[in-house]
Design an enzyme around this catalytic site. Structure first.
Site, PDB file in Angstrom:
ATOM      1  N   ASP A  75       0.829  -1.202   0.000  1.00 27.64           N
ATOM      2  CA  ASP A  75       0.000   0.000   0.000  1.00 27.64           C
ATOM      3  C   ASP A  75       0.868   1.259   0.000  1.00 27.64           C
ATOM      4  O   ASP A  75       0.529   2.263   0.634  1.00 27.64           O
ATOM      5  CB  ASP A  75      -0.919  -0.009   1.224  1.00 27.64           C
ATOM      6  CG  ASP A  75      -2.039   1.021   1.119  1.00 27.64           C
ATOM      7  OD1 ASP A  75      -2.416   1.376  -0.015  1.00 27.64           O
ATOM      8  OD2 ASP A  75      -2.547   1.461   2.171  1.00 27.64           O
ATOM      9  N   CYS A 123     -23.585  -6.089   2.844  1.00 22.63           N
ATOM     10  CA  CYS A 123     -22.638  -4.984   3.014  1.00 22.63           C
ATOM     11  C   CYS A 123     -23.237  -3.669   2.521  1.00 22.63           C
ATOM     12  O   CYS A 123     -23.050  -2.610   3.145  1.00 22.63           O
ATOM     13  CB  CYS A 123     -21.328  -5.287   2.292  1.00 22.63           C
ATOM     14  SG  CYS A 123     -21.471  -5.541   0.503  1.00 22.63           S
ATOM     15  N   CYS A 153     -24.069  -0.159   5.207  1.00 21.48           N
ATOM     16  CA  CYS A 153     -23.253   1.062   5.191  1.00 21.48           C
ATOM     17  C   CYS A 153     -24.034   2.249   5.752  1.00 21.48           C
ATOM     18  O   CYS A 153     -25.068   2.636   5.189  1.00 21.48           O
ATOM     19  CB  CYS A 153     -22.785   1.364   3.769  1.00 21.48           C
ATOM     20  SG  CYS A 153     -21.727   2.830   3.681  1.00 21.48           S
ATOM     21  N   CYS A 213     -17.698   7.462   2.331  1.00 22.09           N
ATOM     22  CA  CYS A 213     -17.243   6.382   3.200  1.00 22.09           C
ATOM     23  C   CYS A 213     -16.705   6.938   4.526  1.00 22.09           C
ATOM     24  O   CYS A 213     -15.921   7.887   4.544  1.00 22.09           O
ATOM     25  CB  CYS A 213     -16.156   5.581   2.483  1.00 22.09           C
ATOM     26  SG  CYS A 213     -15.446   4.250   3.464  1.00 22.09           S
ATOM     27  N   CYS A 254     -14.075   2.495   9.745  1.00 24.39           N
ATOM     28  CA  CYS A 254     -15.378   1.860   9.921  1.00 24.39           C
ATOM     29  C   CYS A 254     -15.273   0.422   9.426  1.00 24.39           C
ATOM     30  O   CYS A 254     -14.618   0.154   8.421  1.00 24.39           O
ATOM     31  CB  CYS A 254     -16.444   2.625   9.122  1.00 24.39           C
ATOM     32  SG  CYS A 254     -18.089   1.895   9.161  1.00 24.39           S
ATOM     33  N   CYS A 312     -20.943  -8.865   6.603  1.00 25.40           N
ATOM     34  CA  CYS A 312     -20.672  -9.877   5.576  1.00 25.40           C
ATOM     35  C   CYS A 312     -20.687 -11.284   6.176  1.00 25.40           C
ATOM     36  O   CYS A 312     -19.903 -11.578   7.090  1.00 25.40           O
ATOM     37  CB  CYS A 312     -19.320  -9.600   4.924  1.00 25.40           C
ATOM     38  SG  CYS A 312     -18.839 -10.834   3.690  1.00 25.40           S
TER      39      CYS A 312
END
Length: 388
Positions: free
Chosen positions: A150, A210, A214, A230, A257, A264
């Site tokens: 990343d 999912c 949210c 988000c 979050c 899931c």
């Protein structure tokens, strides 16, 4: 052109690929896969996501153009990507306990321990060194490897998916039948024509848990997330003020979050991580919002040393907690703490704006308890590992 003295036998490359997976597991990776560099199918989807502005203030997502989908341009000579995953779900994560109590601060479970970037990069570097040692021992040229975690313009999830580590869920995160989505990804770019692995077929079926979970409706379509909505983006990536429309929906989530992951069903059997560095440090276990809000900058830096949380800085830390305090049940102690923080000579204007918002909420006795949160908590208690 292959390097001088390179391997010419496909059997030898197959043997090396098996060794790489064994070495990876011995280094703590839960799984290792190998893929080529072709992400042609991902390029139009990535460009469409950028065109719609879903990356928000994350300018780094577009600064390198399509290089993100072309690892061979990022590291010339690359013809294979060794993708690895490492489980991070900590013991005693306390998902339900944190979300149920609006006076506690919720921190995404990947961030409760030490920052994973350095740990995983060092492990990938060791894997590259083991590959080179194997090659050199047989008189071959080293691999010219380069590890990434990343930390560079590279589309990690599509590469991991092609390498057979899992499939991309409708929340845009990687899913694996054994580990759910609680894992980090890293890559080792090499110039070796290793045999590639077979991808796993999408197994989300008709499930939309999912998407429904949210809080801010950030999953605007299956597999598409509008980053600007988000909560992870709003509490971590966003530099300035959090839009008022999202503040009540953030609840007590002060850093990231996990709601889409918690909802899931694939995550119901996820294993706990054995890595000591990924376990939640004591000050962040079921932390009181008021105690976290009382941290001065020196305390914040000390308590978050080596943590991913430190990257947001003390100002955004206070911003996020102010929002959470505004969402908490009306409490004279909260109101007093908010007003006291306003007298701090170093309080930032942006932070002060969020404190004023929180004061108004507290004075109005507003809370953020919702049926969706209650349903999520019931799902967590029913489906997550006992120690999580």
């Amino acid at each position: 052109m292959p390097p001088k003295n390179s391997i010419t036998s496909s059997a030898a490359y197959s043997e090396l690929a098996r060794q790489i997976k064994d070495w990876g597991r011995s280094l703590g990776f839960a799984d290792v896969g190998i893929t080529d560099t072709d992400l042609t199918d991902e390029e139009p989807k990535f460009l469409d996501w950028l065109t719609k502005g879903y990356h928000g203030e994350m300018g780094y997502m577009e600064s390198h153009g399509l290089m993100r989908a072309r690892p061979q341009e990022l590291h010339p000579g690359t013809i294979r990507v060794i993708a690895a995953r490492m489980d991070y779900l900590p013991e005693n994560a306390g998902f339900a306990a944190n979300l149920r109590d609006p006076n506690l601060g919720y921190i995404s479970r990947y961030a409760g321990g030490r920052d994973y970037h350095k740990l995983m990069r060092n492990r990938l570097k060791k894997l590259g060194e083991q590959i080179d040692a194997w090659l050199i021992e047989r008189g071959f040229t080293p691999s010219n490897f380069r590890p990434f975690v990343d930390s560079a313009p590279i589309l990690e999830r599509p590469l991991a998916e092609k390498a057979g580590l899992g499939w991309t869920g409708k929340h845009s995160l990687m899913l694996n039948h054994q580990a759910g989505s609680w894992f980090f990804l890293g890559e080792l770019l090499v110039n070796l024509p290793l045999p590639v692995d077979i991808p796993i077929a999408d197994d989300c079926g008709t499930c939309v848990a999912c998407i429904k979970s949210c809080p801010t409706d950030a999953i605007v379509a299956p597999y598409v997330v509008d980053g600007r909505r988000c909560i992870s983006y709003l509490t971590i990536e966003l530099q300035g003020a959090i839009p008022e429309e999202f503040r009540p929906l953030i609840g007590n989530r002060i850093y990231g979050c996990d709601d889409c992951q918690l909802a899931c069903p694939v995550n119901s059997g996820s294993p706990l991580s054995a890595e000591a560095d990924f376990q939640t440090r004591q000050p962040l276990k079921l932390p009181s919002l008021l105690s976290l809000f009382a941290w001065d900058e020196a305390t914040f830096l000390k308590q978050t040393e080596g943590s991913a949380i430190r990257r947001i800085g003390h100002k955004r830390w206070l911003r996020n907690i102010a929002v959470a305090l505004g969402n908490a049940p009306a409490n004279p102690d909260i109101l007093c703490a908010l007003k006291t923080r306003l007298t701090d000579v170093e309080v930032d204007g942006m932070v002060a704006e969020h404190i004023h918002w929180a004061i108004t909420r507290q004075q109005g006795g507003l809370t953020t308890e919702s049926r969706r949160t209650a349903r999520l908590i019931r799902a967590i208690e029913k489906g997550m590992p006992r120690d999580a």
